[in-house]
Structures are given as structure tokens and as C-alpha cells.
Design a protein around this motif. Structure first.
Motif, mmCIF file in Angstrom:
data_model
loop_
_atom_site.group_PDB
_atom_site.id
_atom_site.type_symbol
_atom_site.label_atom_id
_atom_site.label_comp_id
_atom_site.label_asym_id
_atom_site.label_seq_id
_atom_site.Cartn_x
_atom_site.Cartn_y
_atom_site.Cartn_z
ATOM 1 N N GLN A 50 44.563 37.383 40.554
ATOM 2 C CA GLN A 50 45.513 36.304 40.319
ATOM 3 C C GLN A 50 46.214 36.534 38.984
ATOM 4 O O GLN A 50 45.552 36.746 37.972
ATOM 5 N N GLY A 51 47.562 36.535 39.022
ATOM 6 C CA GLY A 51 48.302 36.832 37.812
ATOM 7 C C GLY A 51 48.044 38.268 37.382
ATOM 8 O O GLY A 51 47.919 39.165 38.219
ATOM 9 N N PRO A 52 47.909 38.523 36.082
ATOM 10 C CA PRO A 52 47.706 39.901 35.622
ATOM 11 C C PRO A 52 46.358 40.477 36.043
ATOM 12 O O PRO A 52 46.211 41.693 36.161
ATOM 13 N N GLY A 53 45.350 39.611 36.248
ATOM 14 C CA GLY A 53 44.047 40.081 36.694
ATOM 15 C C GLY A 53 43.116 40.510 35.589
ATOM 16 O O GLY A 53 41.914 40.681 35.810
ATOM 17 N N ASN A 54 43.640 40.703 34.358
ATOM 18 C CA ASN A 54 42.783 41.138 33.256
ATOM 19 C C ASN A 54 42.295 39.966 32.404
ATOM 20 O O ASN A 54 41.603 40.168 31.411
ATOM 21 N N GLN A 55 42.672 38.743 32.785
ATOM 22 C CA GLN A 55 42.158 37.583 32.058
ATOM 23 C C GLN A 55 40.658 37.431 32.321
ATOM 24 O O GLN A 55 40.181 37.635 33.426
ATOM 25 N N MET A 56 39.927 37.095 31.263
ATOM 26 C CA MET A 56 38.472 37.004 31.362
ATOM 27 C C MET A 56 38.061 35.700 32.045
ATOM 28 O O MET A 56 38.679 34.648 31.862
ATOM 29 N N PHE A 57 37.001 35.798 32.809
ATOM 30 C CA PHE A 57 36.460 34.665 33.560
ATOM 31 C C PHE A 57 35.033 34.437 33.081
ATOM 32 O O PHE A 57 34.109 35.161 33.431
#
Length: 295
Positions: A183-190
């Protein structure tokens, strides 16, 4: 006499899990809620009576942030957290034998969008924006009380995963319909935590009387959004998932009346204090948590 705990706002996903878990350990559980049959928020004397002799007050109250941030919802999000916290503090001041521990929910969203490094209690940087202001107001309300008989701990909780609620069901639906890509860039931390570990953290804080103040509640192994969706596809036996670019998420959030912040903010939070004190996570890696929840 039964050992007693009081859950404020204890009728949601986390509250129901905590209620069952405490009752399984032999506790009497009293609930403060707007729902009929529970202790009413408006009755501070009834709240104080319930708190007398309890081992724990756990506050989980607050309107869901899974909505559009219009003025009405913003007011309700803030007030449902600060006003309930202030009411609990007033009730504690009325007690002759208050609980020795008051744990209040907070949120790991208080930290800034972080893709460069992890946020710990000592070295975390507070962010900006509406969600951060909510968290700051919530914690300020909580720590505005001086309670010599009651230890206070504010839990900065990451996204909670569990079988009967939390955020995994929407992700499961996306994967099932072939939309299980990044979702979105995909590199955002979860940053995330299994609800069972959240409950075990509460028990840990009850036992470890040196723990108070701000405590991060998140798995020690956060993942990127891309890694999360990959694990979801793996557990659900889906080989392929279409990605969702930011513009599509914006349209989707508008349609289902929520905010893209819930997906796009990079939350990179580490539970440094819990690890330092020896807390052992049952679900430290995302694969095991998803398998437990989706099996």
C-alpha cells in the motif's frame, strides 16, 4: 473475596479480550462503559466504589480513529480520551483504598513518521499533526494527577492484532480479492503487537512495581508494509497481490470514510523498556502472529 480489576471502556475488541483473560485467572472484572448494564461514566461515585480494593484500573476508552477527521469526529476523538481519563483520576482521588496501579492507553502514533530509525521511549521524537496532538492531550490528562497510592503507566500501543478485531480482517479481505500488494510506497514501517502480548504486558507491569511512566507496547520486530502484505499472502496461500498506489488509497479512504494515515504513516517503534526489564514476547515475529490469527 475475589481479586478485582476495573476496565474502563472495556467493551471493544481489546476490552473483551482482557475481560475474558482476567476472568480466566479468577478475577472479578468491573466494566465502565456507556453501554447499559455497566458502570456509567457520568457516575463518579459509582466508579470510585468499583475502584475500592481493586488491583488494577485499566483505561481503554476512546472513539475509534478509523473515521474521517472532520471537526465533529476530531472533537469526539479527543474528548472521548481526555474526559474519561480526567473522570477516572477524580474517582481515584475519592477512594480510601485505590488500586495500586492505573494503566492508561496511549498510542505509538505519538512518534513522528520514521523511516530512518526506530523510536524508543528515551530516544523517540514526537511527531506533528492531529493524531499526535490527541496523544499528547491524552497523556497530559493522565499525568496531571498526583496519586501517592497509585503507580501510573501510559502504554504507547502499536497497532493491535487479534482474531476478533483489530486491523487484520481488512487486510485479509484485500488479499482474498487479489489486492494484497504493498500500500502506497510499501517501505513505511508497520509496528504491531498481538493482543495476547498486550495482555501479558499488563500482567508484567502489575508484577514489576518498578515500571511506571511511558512504556512502548510493540513487537521488537516491526516490518515494512511490503513485508506485512507478503506474509499475509503467504499465510493465506495467495501468490499474487496487486499494489495500491497512494492516489487509489486516497479515493478508497474517502469512500469508506477513513484516513490514509492508518496505512501510510511509518510507525517504527521498539519496546526498549520492556526488553530491558526482561519481558519475553510470545509473538515477536509477524509470521507467527498472522498464522495464529488466521488459522
Amino acid at each position: 473475596m475475589n481479586r478485582k480489576v476495573v476496565l474502563a471502556g472495556g467493551t471493544g475488541f481489546i476490552g473483551n479480550y482482557f475481560k475474558r483473560s482476567f476472568e480466566a485467572r479468577g478475577y472479578e472484572v468491573r466494566i465502565i462503559s456507556r453501554k447499559p448494564g455497566n458502570i456509567a461514566w457520568s457516575n463518579v461515585h459509582a466508579i470510585a466504589e468499583a475502584l475500592e480494593g481493586a488491583e488494577l484500573l485499566m483505561n481503554l476508552a476512546g472513539k475509534s480513529v478509523n473515521c474521517r477527521y472532520n471537526p465533529s469526529n476530531k472533537d469526539e476523538i479527543v474528548n472521548s480520551r481526555t474526559e474519561t481519563t480526567l473522570q477516572l483520576g477524580k474517582a481515584l482521588l475519592l477512594c480510601n483504598n485505590p488500586p495500586p496501579l492505573w494503566i492508561n492507553s496511549s498510542t505509538a502514533t505519538i512518534y513522528r513518521h520514521a523511516e530512518d530509525r526506530a523510536m524508543t521511549e528515551e530516544h523517540g521524537e514526537i511527531g506533528t499533526g492531529f493524531s499526535v496532538e490527541v496523544a499528547k492531550a491524552w497523556e497530559n490528562a493522565f499525568f496531571s494527577f498526583t496519586l501517592p497510592k497509585t503507580r501510573q503507566a501510559a502504554l504507547r500501543i502499536a497497532i493491535v492484532l487479534g482474531k476478533d478485531g483489530g486491523v487484520l480482517n481488512p487486510f485479509k479481505n484485500l488479499v482474498a480479492f487479489g489486492l494484497g500488494g504493498a500500500q502506497g510506497p510499501g517501505n513505511q514501517m508497520f509496528s504491531w503487537i498481538h493482543v495476547e502480548d498486550l495482555f501479558r504486558i499488563v500482567l508484567f507491569i502489575m508484577e514489576h512495581k518498578e515500571l511506571e511512566g511511558i512504556i512502548n507496547c510493540a513487537s521488537p520486530h516491526p516490518v515494512t508494509n511490503r513485508e506485512l502484505m507478503s506474509e499475509m499472502r503467504s499465510v493465506l496461500n495467495k501468490k499474487f497481490g496487486l499494489p495500491s498506489p497512494r492516489w487509489l488509497l486516497e479515493i478508497g479512504a474517502l469512500v469508506i470514510r477513513t484516513e490514509t494515515e492508518l496505512l501510510l504513516k511509518s510507525r517504527w517503534v521498539i519496546p526498549e523498556r520492556l526488553q530491558r526489564h526482561g519481558f519475553a514476547f510470545q509473538f515477536s515475529h509477524i509470521q507467527g502472529a498472522i498464522q495464529d490469527i488466521c488459522k
